[in-house]
Design an enzyme around this catalytic site. Sequence first.
Site, PDB file in Angstrom:
ATOM      1  N   ALA B 134     -11.684  10.816   0.761  1.00  0.00           N
ATOM      2  CA  ALA B 134     -11.825  10.505  -0.669  1.00  0.00           C
ATOM      3  C   ALA B 134     -10.916  11.408  -1.482  1.00  0.00           C
ATOM      4  O   ALA B 134     -11.243  12.572  -1.739  1.00  0.00           O
ATOM      5  CB  ALA B 134     -13.282  10.669  -1.090  1.00  0.00           C
ATOM      6  N   ASP B 254       0.927  15.054   6.945  1.00  0.00           N
ATOM      7  CA  ASP B 254       1.934  15.071   8.019  1.00  0.00           C
ATOM      8  C   ASP B 254       1.331  14.476   9.283  1.00  0.00           C
ATOM      9  O   ASP B 254       2.019  13.891  10.104  1.00  0.00           O
ATOM     10  CB  ASP B 254       2.377  16.508   8.316  1.00  0.00           C
ATOM     11  CG  ASP B 254       3.144  17.112   7.148  1.00  0.00           C
ATOM     12  OD1 ASP B 254       3.457  16.359   6.212  1.00  0.00           O
ATOM     13  OD2 ASP B 254       3.420  18.315   7.192  1.00  0.00           O
ATOM     14  N   GLU B 380      -1.967   6.603   2.032  1.00  0.00           N
ATOM     15  CA  GLU B 380      -1.434   7.808   2.689  1.00  0.00           C
ATOM     16  C   GLU B 380      -0.031   8.162   2.189  1.00  0.00           C
ATOM     17  O   GLU B 380       0.780   8.694   2.920  1.00  0.00           O
ATOM     18  CB  GLU B 380      -1.432   7.641   4.209  1.00  0.00           C
ATOM     19  CG  GLU B 380      -2.808   7.473   4.817  1.00  0.00           C
ATOM     20  CD  GLU B 380      -3.683   8.700   4.620  1.00  0.00           C
ATOM     21  OE1 GLU B 380      -4.719   8.546   3.946  1.00  0.00           O
ATOM     22  OE2 GLU B 380      -3.339   9.787   5.099  1.00  0.00           O
TER      23      GLU B 380
END
Lengths: 448, 403
Positions: B134, B254, B380
């Site tokens: 979240a 990453d 993302e």
Amino acid sequence: MPSPRPSQRGVATYRRHLMGGALAVLNKIAQSRVIDRFGIRKPTERVVFEATKTGFRTVGAVSRRFTRKPSSAAPARLHNRTNDLFDLTPTDDQEMIVGVVREFARDVVRPGAEKADASCATPDDVLEQAQELGLTLLEVPEDAGGLGAERSMTTAVLVAEALAHGDMGTAVACLSPASVATALSLWGDGPQQQTYLPSFTGSEIPAAALAVAEPRPLFDPFRLETRAVRHDDGYVLNGTKSMVVRAADAELFVIAADLDGSGPALFLVESDGGGLEVEADPSMGLRAASLARVICTDVRLARHALLGDARPETYAECIRLGRLGWCALAVGTGQAVLDYVIPYVKERQAFGEPIAHRQSVAFMVANIGIELEGMRLATYRAAARAEQGKDYAREVGLARRLCTEHGMRIGTDGVQLLGGHGFVKEHPVERWYRDLRAIGVMEGGLLV
Amino acid sequence: MINLEPTKKMWAFVNQAHQVAAEFVRPLSRKYDLAEHAYPKELDMLASIVDGLGESGQGQGAGAKGVRRGDNGDDSGIRNGSNMASVLSIMEMCWGDVGLLLSMPRQGLGNSAIASVADDEQLERLDGVWAGMAITEPGCGSDSAAIQTTAEVDGDDYVINGEKIFVTAGDRCDAVVVWASLDRSKGRAAIKSFVVEKGTPGMRVERLDHKLGIRASDTATIVFDNCRVPRANLLGSPEVEGDQGFAGVMQTFDNTRPLVAAMAVGCGRAALEVTRDMLHDAGVEPDYDRPPHLQLGAAATYLAMEADWEAAYLLTLEAAWIADNGKPNSLQASMAKAKAARTANDVTLRCVELAGSVGYSEHELLEKWARDSKILDIFEGTQQIQQLITARRLLDLSSTELR
């Protein structure tokens, strides 16, 4: 001096493995004058093959005497290599070889690129130095006087990439003889190898070219108009090949021609056998490669001029390995563009700050980086599959598509990022733009 | 030695993942696309299968174990390890269905975050917990440093207040990893991540979104109203220590970006394969050797798409390989996600175009994949954020210089 070959008759016989091959390359480099000469020697005088000489025709260069060696000996071949891990690390040997080539590209090729482009020729001393690095030996089996024990398309790709970082046209001129040596190693029979290969592993390497392309729109390398017709005890060759590298100087050609209407095949053609004319064909880019057309008129060839077995698979391999070489060049030149524009956009000021601080500029740089890496990985994958004896037709086809499309995009963005300054010859990006258009156009010329 | 084929040791595992995708996931694809917000009950059994794959040693399930570098002490030689296994298995599962992969119990992106930054005690305590992520709020998306949600220290607890949107699996998961600020006056340095378990008083799922694609996956709005969590639920260091702390939470990305890139690669491959079959039935055979201009337009288009897909696939493997070998992969992770996500979107949309009304119809899954793929270029880190990160790395510019 060729390096001594290990005895095959001793108690213990040694085959040279790649490690040994790399050491031999280093030894050769250490002995050569190249290191001393980096950037020192003035380019030797030569008859330049100028743009203004378009239409000038000459007969083929006088070739050395290639004396046929009839022999029943089996041809020498390289073995496949294997690996079972995803790995992007070059071997130590590759690091060494490519390290030296990279220095040569930086210290000799790049500084001479502008002049080579303008004069439509790579200077003789640059060519000599390149040959002293052993470029023609990498894919030649050690039994035939070369350095290889195993096939290494990845080494050849890394070398081509490193050279093209200096200059694509010069790289093509330097690698052209190696393409013929590689063709002989891959497909030559015993007598063909013994007749021609010693010249490519000796001290004076002949200019030589692999001629596939033909001058017409929508050219298909699998449907050639150059024809070889069986005649008496040999062949008669007719047709025109285009984009032939340093054709005016070449002593030996490998020419692709349709054999009796049954499909393409490769022929060994010596330059002074009669019937060959060379016509300068200066083009948009690759000017340092002295591109020319070769016009074959009733060229008579002996039966043993046929290279390989005329099987479709052999010819397809020739086309694929050639395309792989051009992909490697696209990657090298694309990297040159990226390395050049990064400092430029960080220094160039507009609206009170470096233009690199603007997303529209920065994102172009990012996309060059992203697509270039994709091109590189696709090229490496194809090369690695080829050297391991795996099917690689798909991978080469896709790599070529990527390098054609994104390579040109990188070329045009390189100019765009420099604006008007990119359009003038004060910067190399306009040359890279012209060179990168060759990817996807060119067929043959190289072989990795 | 340069070789771009993953180790054969992974084949058996990847093949298993493919079987699961082909026999289990793909057949449920349309069902849960149509029944948005219905819980795919079949997934409970599937999750056990995936857990089994993970336990078999080679596999990493759907990748939720995240990336933990240099923790097995063996630096000898090149590895094809858990990151490679993760991206390969995600490619297969998303060849099956992206939405269902995102709904896989215990394989949430929050699990990746936990696996990547949690300490050993937390790892053990949260083992087997299905965790969502979240971060996004109504007022901020890409600019995650601008979040408004706060976490105030009160005794042994943190008290969280704020509203989070676009929480993948937010309704179904057991816990969410929430980004909140310890002190809004201290900017990004004060942003920390907290594990909040479902049922914690003050946390409520407000609503579920109706979406363009990945409908099998629930996307929730979650409100935190004086929601109290123990201090031990903070992931990483509690100190507000310059930009280092924020860099730490950002590092999660990453690790998750190659996974999203892998989703895009899997989805794109699904569309390419179906399209190729359709072209074959229509008498069109793309030829890798012939110049594309001498082939039919459809064949040439197909080849161009497959070429970009190949680049996306290899960039994704590269990012995973670098992580497997203990090196920073931030640049390659962003490159992989940028290329893979835009390629998957472009490929799936063009496949619909090539297939015509068949591709546009719900008779086939092509139209669904063309809807599903869009989110991959957004969550993302959007395409633009990936380009920004890539540009900053290549140009060596800070976030204040290149904004």
